[in-house]
Design an enzyme around this catalytic site. Structure first.
Site, PDB file in Angstrom:
ATOM      1  N   GLU A  96       0.946  -1.331   0.020  1.00 16.64           N
ATOM      2  CA  GLU A  96      -0.134  -0.206  -0.054  1.00 16.64           C
ATOM      3  C   GLU A  96       0.803   1.418   0.185  1.00 16.64           C
ATOM      4  O   GLU A  96       0.831   2.240  -0.708  1.00 16.64           O
ATOM      5  CB  GLU A  96      -1.186  -0.100   1.358  1.00 16.64           C
ATOM      6  CG  GLU A  96      -2.161  -1.060   1.091  1.00 16.64           C
ATOM      7  CD  GLU A  96      -1.785  -2.533   1.367  1.00 16.64           C
ATOM      8  OE1 GLU A  96      -0.626  -2.645   1.757  1.00 16.64           O
ATOM      9  OE2 GLU A  96      -2.566  -3.068   1.236  1.00 16.64           O
ATOM     10  N   HIS A 119     -11.094  -4.212   9.379  1.00 16.85           N
ATOM     11  CA  HIS A 119     -11.762  -3.981   7.834  1.00 16.85           C
ATOM     12  C   HIS A 119     -13.015  -3.266   7.828  1.00 16.85           C
ATOM     13  O   HIS A 119     -13.830  -3.626   6.802  1.00 16.85           O
ATOM     14  CB  HIS A 119     -12.090  -5.225   7.442  1.00 16.85           C
ATOM     15  CG  HIS A 119     -10.805  -6.306   7.098  1.00 16.85           C
ATOM     16  ND1 HIS A 119     -10.026  -6.738   8.078  1.00 16.85           N
ATOM     17  CD2 HIS A 119     -10.220  -6.580   5.982  1.00 16.85           C
ATOM     18  CE1 HIS A 119      -8.786  -7.531   7.649  1.00 16.85           C
ATOM     19  NE2 HIS A 119      -8.810  -7.321   6.228  1.00 16.85           N
TER      20      HIS A 119
END
Lengths: 345, 340
Positions: free
Chosen positions: B71, B140
């Site tokens: 990322e 999440h």
């Protein structure tokens, strides 16, 4: 001209017939060598003036000097084209000048002036000069590496023949960004040269204590790409190694991790009291000063007259003195314009 | 991928939120060779939430790029590509993973233009599926948009409808600044009318979703849908609710909020992110500092996420973020309060 002990053999040869030139040196023509030497002097003088200005209280903030690392900055960029890109580091004055930035606008930035490259908004750690392909120095260790991946993607997508060279220090090689970036550049065969200036210390941390392999470039094999380690204080050697990396990147053969082993003769920044290294160590590296080494070799090889050296150095000195006057006499930015450049459009 | 649905009665084309985003991406890529999509599993897999769908087949692997799980590197790659003439769109698979990319977004993307004295621009878009309600637990399910709304140099969007999801995406791709779009995972399958052409919704402009004279509810993303459901019930009780869908947190459209509060005199701010130090505090303070403060007939109320990570158990998960019933209760409480 003072000849260091290690080079006394070549010094003796000056008076007689020069020894056979090594390939790295003979590959560079006289004009290129003079230009390289002048840039090395420019970097050295720029940083000496920056340091003096700081000491005299003419500027605030901090700075990171690369005195002793000039061969790495100038040698690695010698075979870059004007439209090739570089990304630099917090210790980036040398890269900036090597890629062709105007020292006057750099010093003006260092002084925080509106005429500076960043209109006084960036300072020493954020100098960028898009007109010379310089996409900016970076205050974050390893901050430039992922950006270089994107520049490489961009070059490839636009089918350009450019190359992006990203500078970083040995300390950055232990950031996750280093790993992620080398991996992505390797899998996509991006035209990027990862140029590690291993100056032995990440601030105070000896790289030998921060890394279990001998060379940063040894890590290249983990990404399936090329790794080269070179004496970073030897300009012709750096230039030759960088040429291989640049040419391969331009040909579509992907990235190279090129490591220049060098040494910063000054402290990390202005707060450094050199508690982590010895005077003997610093002195030993001073004997390997990259400017003096190049000059000695050029004279020994009769590539340049000794009296010409002084002219090159004086020319650089003169340019920096003029740059200092420009910086001092320039106007400060207007506080009313503070938020002008937060957003584009 | 499900094809578009034409509703019999209205004759208006309906797309899901995910389909609308995909259509916008496709149109942007058709119109501009500089635009490309990249991220984890956006290609062959079609995106973890199916947003990119068939884009790989349509545009090929050079423009719809499957990436390693990196990322930080990806965010930086977006910066570098944007700096040198491309228009990257990066998908962060779950918005939570943006924590791994903070350096490049906050230190680089947001600041480069300013640090370089206005000489560079970073026209990149980051798409971030966020929010709770899927049973994916604490790592999440977060709503981190307020973090980025705190950073000068970024723009932060939260579309609530398929129409806005497409229109704001296309505006974001055109925008010369780094734009983060927080898409809500529960909204991907919601449907709504979406014009077929490429259109833009203005960034920084809120919309009034429902007009009412008694109370103003300000929210964004899925919270405006929950507020709308609550407003229906409030209407049955004789309470007129005005709903403002912010759509953009940075820049924020304070004028539209102020105009509504001046009319209703009551303000309820609803957001999924953690209540403490959140969006509600900022909006409340903006009202308190303005001359609209005098128009309030009751104290400002905030409904935000609990001071807790998002839990796994479904009833705990629901309890951790504002639901329709919470909005209803808060609105009723507010109607019974009087500023002294």
């Amino acid at each position: 001209m003072q000849i260091p002990a290690a080079d006394s053999a070549t010094a003796a040869a000056v008076r007689e017939k020069p020894a056979l030139q090594r390939g790295e040196l003979s590959a560079l023509d006289d004009a290129t060598l003079r230009a390289a030497l002048r840039r090395m002097h420019l970097i050295r003088k720029f940083e000496e003036v920056a340091e003096q200005s700081y000491m005299r209280g003419l500027v605030h903030g901090t700075m990171h000097l690369s005195i002793g690392q000039e061969a790495s900055a100038v040698g690695s960029t010698l075979h870059l084209r004007p439209d090739d890109y570089i990304l630099s580091t917090h210790r980036g004055h040398g890269h900036c000048i090597a890629k062709g930035a105007d020292p006057a606008r750099m010093l003006a930035e260092f002084f925080g002036k509106e005429t500076g490259y960043c209109r006084g908004r960036g300072g020493s750690m954020h100098i960028a000069d898009l007109t010379t392909g310089n996409l900016g120095a970076n205050g974050i260790v390893a901050g430039g590496l992922p950006i270089a991946v994107g520049v490489g993607m961009s070059i490839k997508a636009q089918k350009q023949s450019r190359v992006c060279m990203v500078f970083f220090g040995d300390g950055a090689a232990n950031e996750g960004a280093f790993h992620e970036s080398l991996n992505m550049a390797a899998i996509w065969k991006l035209p990027v040269v990862f140029l590690c200036e291993n100056n032995k210390y990440g601030m105070s941390m000896d790289i030998a204590n921060a890394m279990a392999v001998a060379n940063v470039a040894d890590r290249a094999s983990a990404y399936g790409t090329r790794g080269i380690t070179v004496d970073g204080n030897d300009l012709p050697a750096v230039a030759a190694a960088a040429k291989i990396a640049i040419d391969q990147a331009r040909q579509g053969d992907g990235p190279t991790l090129l490591e220049c082993k060098t040494y910063r003769l000054r402290g990390h920044s202005k707060s450094d009291r050199n508690l982590y290294r010895t005077k003997d160590e610093i002195e030993a590296w001073r004997q390997r000063d990259p400017i003096r080494r190049l000059q000695d070799e050029l004279v020994a090889q009769q590539r340049i007259e000794a009296r010409e050296l002084a002219a090159i150095e004086q020319g650089a000195q003169h340019e920096i003195e003029e740059a200092l006057e420009f910086a001092k006499s320039s106007a400060d930015p207007d506080p009313a314009q503070l938020t002008r450049d937060v957003y584009a459009g | 991928m499900p094809a578009e649905v034409i509703t019999q009665e209205a004759g208006v084309r309906q797309l899901s939120y995910a389909e609308a985003i995909r259509e916008g991406l496709g149109q942007a890529m058709e119109a501009d060779p500089r635009v490309f999509l990249f991220g984890e599993d956006v290609g062959v897999y079609g995106g973890a939430f199916g947003v990119s769908g068939d884009l790989l087949r349509r545009f090929g692997p050079e423009r719809v790029i499957d990436t390693p799980i990196s990322e930080l590197g990806l965010a930086g790659a977006a910066v570098g590509a944007a700096l040198t003439g491309m228009r990257p769109v990066l998908e962060i698979q779950f918005s939570d993973f943006v924590t791994l990319a903070m350096e490049q977004i906050v230190n680089q993307a947001a600041k480069i233009r300013f640090m370089f004295g206005g000489k560079a621009s970073v026209p990149m878009v980051v798409r971030l599926p966020g929010g709770s309600g899927t049973g994916a637990a604490a790592q999440h399910s977060q709503s981190l948009e307020a973090w980025f709304a705190h950073v000068p140099g970024l723009k932060v969007l939260q579309p609530s409808t398929p129409h806005d999801a497409k229109g704001l995406l296309l505006a974001a791709i055109d925008d010369p600044n780094p734009v983060l779009i927080f898409e809500h995972k529960l909204l991907y399958k919601t449907k709504g009318p979406v014009p077929a052409e490429a259109y833009r919704e203005p960034i920084g402009k809120a919309v009034v979703r429902r007009s009412g004279r008694d109370i103003t509810i300000v929210g964004a993303s899925i919270m405006t849908l929950r507020a709308a459901a609550a407003a229906e019930k409030l209407a049955g009780e004789g309470i007129g609710t005005e709903i403002i869908d912010l759509r953009s947190l940075r820049p924020i459209d304070f004028a539209t909020i102020a105009q509504s509060v001046r009319k209703t005199g009551r303000l309820l701010i609803v957001y999924e992110g953690v209540k403490t130090m959140g969006i509600g505090a900022e909006i409340a303070a903006m009202i308190a500092e303005s001359d609209v403060f005098g128009a309030l007939v009751a104290p400002i109320a905030r409904l935000g996420g609990a001071d807790s990570p998002i839990p796994y158990n479904p009833s705990l998960e629901k309890a951790s973020v504002p639901q329709e019933d919470d909005i209803l209760a808060a609105a009723r409480r507010l109607m019974h309060k009087r500023k002294r």
